[in-house]
Design an enzyme around this catalytic site. Structure first.
Site, PDB file in Angstrom:
ATOM      1  N   CYS A  54       3.078   8.536   1.291  1.00  0.00           N
ATOM      2  CA  CYS A  54       3.463   7.660   2.394  1.00  0.00           C
ATOM      3  C   CYS A  54       3.756   6.292   1.801  1.00  0.00           C
ATOM      4  CB  CYS A  54       2.296   7.589   3.390  1.00  0.00           C
ATOM      5  SG  CYS A  54       2.578   6.389   4.691  1.00  0.00           S
ATOM      6  N   GLU A  91       0.821  -1.212   0.000  1.00  0.00           N
ATOM      7  CA  GLU A  91       0.000   0.000   0.000  1.00  0.00           C
ATOM      8  C   GLU A  91       0.851   1.257   0.000  1.00  0.00           C
ATOM      9  OE1 GLU A  91      -2.660   0.217   3.363  1.00  0.00           O
ATOM     10  OE2 GLU A  91      -3.095  -1.918   3.132  1.00  0.00           O
ATOM     11  N   CYS A 131      -3.038   1.691   8.315  1.00  0.00           N
ATOM     12  CA  CYS A 131      -1.874   1.022   7.777  1.00  0.00           C
ATOM     13  C   CYS A 131      -2.099  -0.480   7.594  1.00  0.00           C
ATOM     14  CB  CYS A 131      -0.792   1.169   8.846  1.00  0.00           C
ATOM     15  SG  CYS A 131       0.613   2.010   8.320  1.00  0.00           S
ATOM     16  N   CYS A 154       4.980  -6.750   8.188  1.00  0.00           N
ATOM     17  CA  CYS A 154       5.891  -6.231   9.214  1.00  0.00           C
ATOM     18  C   CYS A 154       6.019  -7.287  10.307  1.00  0.00           C
ATOM     19  CB  CYS A 154       5.315  -4.944   9.796  1.00  0.00           C
ATOM     20  SG  CYS A 154       6.398  -4.147  10.999  1.00  0.00           S
ATOM     21  N   CYS A 196      -1.680  -2.311  15.196  1.00  0.00           N
ATOM     22  CA  CYS A 196      -1.347  -2.105  13.779  1.00  0.00           C
ATOM     23  C   CYS A 196      -1.758  -3.294  12.918  1.00  0.00           C
ATOM     24  CB  CYS A 196       0.151  -1.848  13.651  1.00  0.00           C
ATOM     25  SG  CYS A 196       0.665  -1.550  11.958  1.00  0.00           S
ATOM     26  N   CYS A 219       3.319  -4.600  16.679  1.00  0.00           N
ATOM     27  CA  CYS A 219       2.587  -3.598  17.471  1.00  0.00           C
ATOM     28  C   CYS A 219       1.105  -3.993  17.534  1.00  0.00           C
ATOM     29  CB  CYS A 219       2.742  -2.204  16.859  1.00  0.00           C
ATOM     30  SG  CYS A 219       4.443  -1.640  16.830  1.00  0.00           S
TER      31      CYS A 219
HETATM   32  N1  SAH Z   1       7.362   0.753  11.574  1.00  0.00           N
HETATM   33  C1  SAH Z   1       7.403   2.167  11.579  1.00  0.00           C
HETATM   34  C2  SAH Z   1       6.636   2.849  10.458  1.00  0.00           C
HETATM   35  C3  SAH Z   1       5.293   2.323  10.077  1.00  0.00           C
HETATM   36  S1  SAH Z   1       3.888   2.679  11.058  1.00  0.00           S
HETATM   37  C4  SAH Z   1       6.969   2.703  12.924  1.00  0.00           C
HETATM   38  O1  SAH Z   1       6.606   1.919  13.784  1.00  0.00           O
HETATM   39  O2  SAH Z   1       7.067   3.899  13.147  1.00  0.00           O
HETATM   40  C5  SAH Z   1       3.597   4.402  10.966  1.00  0.00           C
HETATM   41  C6  SAH Z   1       2.934   4.960  12.215  1.00  0.00           C
HETATM   42  O3  SAH Z   1       1.565   4.565  12.298  1.00  0.00           O
HETATM   43  C7  SAH Z   1       3.574   4.465  13.500  1.00  0.00           C
HETATM   44  O4  SAH Z   1       3.669   5.502  14.422  1.00  0.00           O
HETATM   45  C8  SAH Z   1       2.583   3.423  13.966  1.00  0.00           C
HETATM   46  O5  SAH Z   1       2.739   3.161  15.330  1.00  0.00           O
HETATM   47  C9  SAH Z   1       1.279   4.065  13.591  1.00  0.00           C
HETATM   48  N2  SAH Z   1       0.124   3.185  13.513  1.00  0.00           N
HETATM   49  C10 SAH Z   1       0.065   1.910  13.105  1.00  0.00           C
HETATM   50  N3  SAH Z   1      -1.190   1.440  13.185  1.00  0.00           N
HETATM   51  C11 SAH Z   1      -1.950   2.446  13.640  1.00  0.00           C
HETATM   52  C12 SAH Z   1      -3.325   2.578  13.958  1.00  0.00           C
HETATM   53  N4  SAH Z   1      -4.166   1.565  13.799  1.00  0.00           N
HETATM   54  N5  SAH Z   1      -3.761   3.768  14.406  1.00  0.00           N
HETATM   55  C13 SAH Z   1      -2.901   4.815  14.559  1.00  0.00           C
HETATM   56  N6  SAH Z   1      -1.597   4.746  14.299  1.00  0.00           N
HETATM   57  C14 SAH Z   1      -1.116   3.569  13.847  1.00  0.00           C
END
Ligand code: SAH
Length: 359
Positions: free
Chosen positions: A107, A94, A335, A114, A121, A118
């Protein structure tokens, strides 16, 4: 059989070296590089100032990685476009295009899936398939420029994947991105977001790239952060923050902190005060992001009042803070959700069909 080299992943220097055996004049590499990175050609035949014989030679020695848009969703609210691209091996990724007053921002994803895990995510639900090559990261931008007919001025590496889990490719990509012979996006307009891999953050500070670093913080202490982000068990918050301050010292670039507000998980006034204490007196900026709910997870967005209180508490303590405007709300999907839905509904295959769903 030898695998052909991926020509769009080569820096100008590497390209010059690679075509030396062709016995062509030196300026030829520059011309080819421009076709690849300024004009974004998808076939060697399009390189019309290169002789037919040389184009044939190129196609025999190199692969020209090009992404194919599988679907494009366009927001009726703000024109945000979400792309699903097919990679040459059939995997899908994406990317998002956003229009701002200061320019157009893309973006990009840095990996297929990944492995950071987290909890909030969607990109990580099925783990990581593979890392992306420089060509595949650049192509997300080139294809979007071709589709919109507009220049991209800003790039954020905040799509699927952990960029520092793909360190070599991501740094090579960043060098090519800011190369004046290519698309030439200044480091000031590039943001890389990491979940906080400390050794790579330290190494990155030495690269001389000076892009904006964003740290995914999401909690003001180790105990809470560990419940949201498994990586927090590997690296203590104090060490992650030290790596951020060190990045500022080495590059002069203030670090951004991303903090996704999750209802009754990390959004209390106490947590705001704790966060303020961590950042007080430092050059920093906090981005508050109302969490984007993921179907498979139980997390909910904090209410407007709580978000406001959180912001005010930070501001009262002298912390720079913005609440991130939600772009493309109607075509939402946090994401990784677009890809996930696609994988559930389709067998992945190469496709040149573009579906524009104007919702
Ligand atoms: N791996 C990297 C970049 C990708 S995620 C990182 O962790 O920074 C980009 C941002 O989106 C990160 O801050 C991540 O924590 C956040 N993110 C992921 N899923 C999300 C969600 N469901 N709601 C809000 N932020 C989210």
């Amino acid at each position: 059989m030898n695998e052909k080299r991926d020509i769009r992943s080569l820096s100008l220097e590497q390209l010059s070296e690679a075509i030396k055996p062709f016995g062509v004049p030196k300026y030829r590499a520059g011309q080819i590089y421009q076709w690849l990175h300024q004009k974004g050609v998808t076939k060697f035949e399009e390189m019309t100032n290169i002789s037919l014989a040389q184009r044939k030679q190129l196609s025999e020695c190199f692969d020209l990685v090009t992404l194919v848009p599988v679907s494009v969703l366009v927001s009726a609210i703000d024109g945000t476009r979400k792309y699903l691209f097919a990679l040459p091996d059939g995997n899908v990724i994406e990317s998002v295009w956003m229009k701002y007053q200061h320019g157009n921002s893309v973006c990009i994803s840095s990996q297929v899936g990944c492995r950071m895990g987290c909890r909030f995510c969607a990109s990580t639900l099925d783990g990581m398939v593979r890392s992306l090559r420089p060509s595949e990261m650049l192509e997300q931008i080139y294809r979007i420029q071709a589709d919109t007919g507009e220049r991209v001025s800003h790039v954020v590496i905040m799509g699927s994947g952990e960029p520092f889990d793909n360190y070599e490719n991501v740094t090579a990509f960043l060098r090519m991105l800011s190369d004046p012979n290519g698309i030439c996006i200044s480091a000031r307009n590039i943001t890389l977001s990491t979940c906080g891999l400390v050794p790579e953050m330290e190494r990155f500070a030495q690269e001389g790239l000076a892009v904006t670093l964003a740290l995914s913080l999401h909690a003001p202490n180790d105990a809470l952060r560990q419940t949201l982000m498994p990586v927090a068990k590997r690296y203590a918050l104090a060490d992650v923050l030290n790596a951020c301050w060190n990045y500022f010292e080495k590059t002069g670039r203030r670090v951004s902190f991303e903090y996704s507000l999750i209802d009754s998980v990390n959004d209390s006034e106490k947590e705001a005060r704790e966060l303020a204490a961590l950042l007080k007196g430092r050059h920093s900026h906090v981005n508050l992001i109302p969490v984007n709910p993921v179907e498979e997870r139980e997390y909910r967005q904090s209410g407007t009042k709580k978000i406001e209180t959180f912001r005010k508490t930070l501001e009262k303590n002298g912390i720079n803070v913005t609440i991130r405007r939600e772009m493309g709300r109607d075509i939402h999907g946090a994401c990784g959700q677009l890809r996930k839905r696609y994988l559930q509904e389709n067998t992945v295959q190469k496709s040149d069909c573009v579906e524009e769903a104007k919702t």
